[in-house]
Design a protein around this motif. Structure first.
Motif, PDB file in Angstrom:
ATOM      1  N   SER A   1      -6.235   4.224  -9.192  1.00 15.51           N
ATOM      2  CA  SER A   1      -5.197   4.447  -8.095  1.00 15.51           C
ATOM      3  C   SER A   1      -3.829   4.987  -8.798  1.00 15.51           C
TER       4      SER A   1
ATOM      5  N   ARG B   1       1.207  -1.152   0.005  1.00 13.41           N
ATOM      6  CA  ARG B   1       0.018  -0.054  -0.118  1.00 13.41           C
ATOM      7  C   ARG B   1       0.893   1.345   0.076  1.00 13.41           C
TER       8      ARG B   1
ATOM      9  N   CYS C   1      -1.572  -1.703 -10.669  1.00  5.91           N
ATOM     10  CA  CYS C   1      -2.558  -1.106  -9.841  1.00  5.91           C
ATOM     11  C   CYS C   1      -3.874  -0.840 -10.675  1.00  5.91           C
TER      12      CYS C   1
ATOM     13  N   LYS D   1      -2.583   8.795  -8.432  1.00  9.99           N
ATOM     14  CA  LYS D   1      -2.111   9.084  -7.057  1.00  9.99           C
ATOM     15  C   LYS D   1      -0.726   8.424  -6.767  1.00  9.99           C
TER      16      LYS D   1
ATOM     17  N   GLU E   1      -3.337   3.641  -1.287  1.00 13.47           N
ATOM     18  CA  GLU E   1      -3.547   2.727  -2.482  1.00 13.47           C
ATOM     19  C   GLU E   1      -2.899   1.477  -2.443  1.00 13.47           C
TER      20      GLU E   1
END
Length: 241
Positions: free
Chosen positions: A74, A44, A70, A77, A51
């Motif tokens: 996401s 994460r 991902c 970011k 995320e």
């Protein structure tokens, strides 16, 4: 939907240092430091609420590199966080042309180039990925038969010029075609054109000279010398750091 991004880094690898600033793993998952070459973990961004993404030590650079997979929601970011955290390391995005250059320098095979439907794993340079100790798998008998009398092998070539031959450009010894170019690029590191080629085994000895056929293969020829492949870091030590 899943997206993936590739990280580039300087000659002295900083990708692990960068990721250590932003990667969080749960106690039941491999940590960043414990992800080995071609290993993976689920991580994460920053903390347990960040995320989520899959982190792998793979890629086409031949360096200490990582790939991030991902969900598309996401991606922005994660990208922004990586670029911000990478400022102190001088991070710079790179495009497909630079990636292809690194791939060929590292002697890494690519689908549609080194391995195609009509080329077996050993001719494509992928014999290391075949477990011939298994009693049975589809194609085993054919591979075993081909191993007894190999006809072609993947090699590296170098030329002194800057002209880059295209995929499937023929290779000649005198008037006989002995192979084809699979991938080629100009290497700024080596200051020459480097080529991955599939060639008849009798012409694959190191320092053998072949000619790259351009145009119709006869009007213009470029001499090339058989060399080792990978062209840089032949023991792949950088990727194992």
């Amino acid at each position: 939907m899943v997206k993936h991004a590739k990280l580039s880094h300087s000659r002295l690898p900083k990708s692990r240092d960068l990721l250590s600033k932003i990667v969080f793993t749960q106690p039941n998952r491999p940590t960043l430091e414990n992800v080995k070459w071609f290993g993976s973990t689920i991580a994460r961004l920053n903390d347990r609420n960040g995320e989520s993404f899959m982190l792998t030590r793979s890629g086409f650079t031949g360096e200490l590199g990582y790939e991030i997979f991902c969900d598309h929601s996401s991606a922005l970011k994660i990208w922004d966080t990586i670029m911000e955290a990478g400022q102190e390391f001088g991070i710079t995005p790179m495009g497909n042309e630079a990636l292809e250059m690194k791939r060929i320098e590292a002697g890494l095979m690519s689908a549609g180039a080194e391995f195609t439907p009509d080329v077996d794993a050993f001719e494509a340079g992928l014999g290391f990925a075949v477990d011939m100790k298994k009693d049975y798998f589809i194609g085993r008998d054919a591979l075993e038969r081909n191993m007894l009398a190999p006809k072609k092998v993947l090699v590296g070539l170098k030329t002194e010029g800057t002209e880059i031959p295209s995929h499937n450009t023929p290779l000649f010894v005198d008037h006989q075609q002995v192979g084809v170019v699979t991938s080629a690029t100009y290497s700024p590191t080596l200051a020459c054109t480097i080529i991955m080629a599939r060639i008849a085994i009798e012409h694959s000895t190191l320092d053998s000279v072949v000619e790259i056929g351009c145009l119709d293969g006869h009007i213009k020829r470029i001499p090339a010398r058989v060399t080792g492949c990978p062209f840089i870091d032949p023991k792949r030590e950088k990727a194992r750091i």
